[in-house]
Scaffold this motif. Structure first.
Motif, short mmCIF file in Angstrom:
data_model
loop_
_atom_site.label_atom_id
_atom_site.label_comp_id
_atom_site.label_asym_id
_atom_site.label_seq_id
_atom_site.Cartn_x
_atom_site.Cartn_y
_atom_site.Cartn_z
N PHE A 85 0.85 -1.19 0.00
CA PHE A 85 0.00 0.00 0.00
C PHE A 85 0.88 1.24 0.00
O PHE A 85 2.06 1.17 0.34
CB PHE A 85 -0.93 0.02 1.22
N GLU A 86 0.29 2.35 -0.37
CA GLU A 86 0.97 3.65 -0.34
C GLU A 86 0.04 4.68 0.26
O GLU A 86 -1.17 4.64 0.02
CB GLU A 86 1.38 4.10 -1.75
N VAL A 87 0.60 5.59 1.04
CA VAL A 87 -0.18 6.68 1.63
C VAL A 87 0.51 8.00 1.30
O VAL A 87 1.71 8.15 1.53
CB VAL A 87 -0.31 6.52 3.16
N GLY A 88 -0.24 8.93 0.76
CA GLY A 88 0.30 10.25 0.46
C GLY A 88 -0.64 11.34 0.95
O GLY A 88 -1.68 11.06 1.55
N LYS A 89 -0.27 12.60 0.70
CA LYS A 89 -1.10 13.75 1.09
C LYS A 89 -1.31 14.63 -0.14
O LYS A 89 -0.33 15.04 -0.77
CB LYS A 89 -0.44 14.53 2.21
N ASP A 90 -2.58 14.89 -0.47
CA ASP A 90 -2.85 15.65 -1.68
C ASP A 90 -4.28 16.19 -1.65
O ASP A 90 -5.21 15.47 -1.28
CB ASP A 90 -2.68 14.73 -2.90
N TRP A 91 -4.45 17.46 -2.03
CA TRP A 91 -5.79 18.04 -2.17
C TRP A 91 -6.29 17.90 -3.61
O TRP A 91 -7.49 18.02 -3.86
CB TRP A 91 -5.78 19.52 -1.81
N ASN A 92 -5.41 17.67 -4.55
CA ASN A 92 -5.78 17.65 -5.96
C ASN A 92 -6.31 16.27 -6.35
O ASN A 92 -5.75 15.58 -7.21
CB ASN A 92 -4.58 18.03 -6.83
N ILE A 93 -7.39 15.86 -5.69
CA ILE A 93 -7.97 14.54 -5.90
C ILE A 93 -9.50 14.67 -5.96
O ILE A 93 -10.07 15.67 -5.56
CB ILE A 93 -7.58 13.56 -4.77
N ARG A 94 -10.13 13.60 -6.46
CA ARG A 94 -11.58 13.60 -6.64
C ARG A 94 -12.21 12.40 -5.95
O ARG A 94 -11.53 11.42 -5.64
CB ARG A 94 -11.92 13.59 -8.13
N SER A 95 -13.54 12.47 -5.77
CA SER A 95 -14.25 11.37 -5.12
C SER A 95 -15.68 11.28 -5.65
O SER A 95 -16.30 12.30 -5.92
CB SER A 95 -14.27 11.58 -3.60
N PRO A 96 -16.23 10.06 -5.77
CA PRO A 96 -17.63 9.91 -6.18
C PRO A 96 -18.61 10.28 -5.07
O PRO A 96 -19.72 10.73 -5.35
CB PRO A 96 -17.74 8.43 -6.55
N PHE A 97 -18.24 10.05 -3.80
CA PHE A 97 -19.04 10.57 -2.70
C PHE A 97 -18.11 10.93 -1.55
O PHE A 97 -17.05 10.33 -1.38
CB PHE A 97 -20.12 9.56 -2.23
N PHE A 98 -18.53 11.92 -0.78
CA PHE A 98 -17.66 12.41 0.29
C PHE A 98 -18.50 13.00 1.40
O PHE A 98 -19.46 13.74 1.15
CB PHE A 98 -16.69 13.47 -0.24
N VAL A 99 -18.17 12.66 2.65
CA VAL A 99 -18.84 13.21 3.82
C VAL A 99 -17.80 13.98 4.62
O VAL A 99 -16.67 13.51 4.78
CB VAL A 99 -19.51 12.11 4.67
N TYR A 100 -18.18 15.17 5.11
CA TYR A 100 -17.17 15.97 5.81
C TYR A 100 -17.81 16.93 6.81
O TYR A 100 -19.01 17.24 6.74
CB TYR A 100 -16.29 16.73 4.82
N SER A 101 -16.99 17.40 7.75
CA SER A 101 -17.42 18.36 8.76
C SER A 101 -16.21 19.13 9.24
O SER A 101 -15.10 18.57 9.32
CB SER A 101 -18.09 17.62 9.93
N ASN A 102 -16.40 20.41 9.54
CA ASN A 102 -15.32 21.26 10.03
C ASN A 102 -15.46 21.40 11.55
O ASN A 102 -16.41 22.02 12.04
CB ASN A 102 -15.38 22.63 9.36
N ILE A 103 -14.53 20.82 12.30
CA ILE A 103 -14.68 20.71 13.76
C ILE A 103 -13.43 21.25 14.43
O ILE A 103 -12.34 20.69 14.30
CB ILE A 103 -14.89 19.24 14.18
N SER A 104 -13.60 22.33 15.18
CA SER A 104 -12.45 22.95 15.84
C SER A 104 -12.30 22.54 17.29
O SER A 104 -11.20 22.60 17.85
CB SER A 104 -12.56 24.48 15.75
N LYS A 105 -13.40 22.11 17.93
CA LYS A 105 -13.34 21.75 19.34
C LYS A 105 -14.08 20.45 19.59
O LYS A 105 -15.10 20.18 18.95
CB LYS A 105 -13.93 22.87 20.21
#
Length: 236
Positions: A85-105
């Motif tokens: 396996f390989e793990v990298g870091k990148d924002w320039n990627i796409r997804s067919p579905f995505f769930v997200y939330s912005n949580i500071s605390k």
């Protein structure tokens, strides 16, 4: 104004502030059930990269792997080669579905007892959330940190010959670890089955190794007699 009325006024103000505070919103783009066989891409991750405390997950591109965003950092895992396996870091990627939330605390809780399945995680999260006033009708993110006796997680692989990394008959690869330190990033919802959770459960959980060398979709867990830490979002 007497002291009693002053206290009453303060109480009303505090209650008003609490009522205005809300759980961090959970956003969903696309749906697991709508991917079909074409895995149409519905989001570029860089369009939400401006959220400093972003947490999120979904498949990488046309099932080329897994995406997990942890506190504003995007991790991308792929497994194109047998046993690797390989793990990298990148924002320039796409997804067919995505769930997200912005949580500071986060609110912090201790989990006692054994965890022997993803269902156990679901039950623990639901129980602790309900006991502490969370509304289980609303979706929310969570994370669990600690050392786990055993963890098995998979990374999906492409299903179409025209997609990079395709191998006939291979839809995912599983990887197992013992005495694994890291964190589970998850989303809980009782109303998004087939959207970002599977039809038989209320959670979608990814595992990120503490040293960031592995990331994948959680399949199995074993933790006996250890105290681990659960994080639930604070109202904002």
């Amino acid at each position: 104004m007497n002291i009693k009325n002053s206290y009453l006024t303060i109480a009303v103000i505090l209650l008003s502030i609490q009522l205005k505070a809300q759980m961090p919103e959970v956003s969903v783009i696309g749906a697991m059930k709508d991917m079909g066989t074409t895995y149409d891409l519905n989001i570029w991750l860089d369009t939400i990269s401006n959220k400093p405390h972003l947490y999120g997950m979904g498949p990488y591109d046309k099932m080329k792997g897994e995406i997990t965003v942890v506190n504003g950092k995007p991790y991308v895992a792929s497994a194109f080669t047998d046993g690797a396996f390989e793990v990298g870091k990148d924002w320039n990627i796409r997804s067919p579905f995505f769930v997200y939330s912005n949580i500071s605390k986060w609110n912090i809780f201790k989990i006692e007892g054994n965890l022997n399945s993803v269902h156990d995680i679901q039950e623990k999260v639901a129980t602790i959330a309900k006991e502490n006033g969370y509304n289980l009708d609303q979706p929310f993110a969570f994370k669990i940190k600690g050392e786990f006796d055993a963890v098995t997680a998979h990374i999906v692989t492409p299903r179409s010959p025209e997609v990079e990394g395709y191998r006939e008959g291979v839809k995912s690869q599983k990887f197992s670890f013992e005495n694994a330190k890291g964190e589970f990033i998850g989303f809980y919802s009782e109303h998004h089955q087939g959207v970002f959770t599977h039809m038989d459960g209320f959670v979608h959980v990814h595992f990120l190794m503490k040293d960031k060398t592995f990331m994948g979709h959680l399949d199995k867990i074993s933790t006996k007699g250890k105290t681990i830490t659960l994080y639930l979002p604070k109202n904002q």
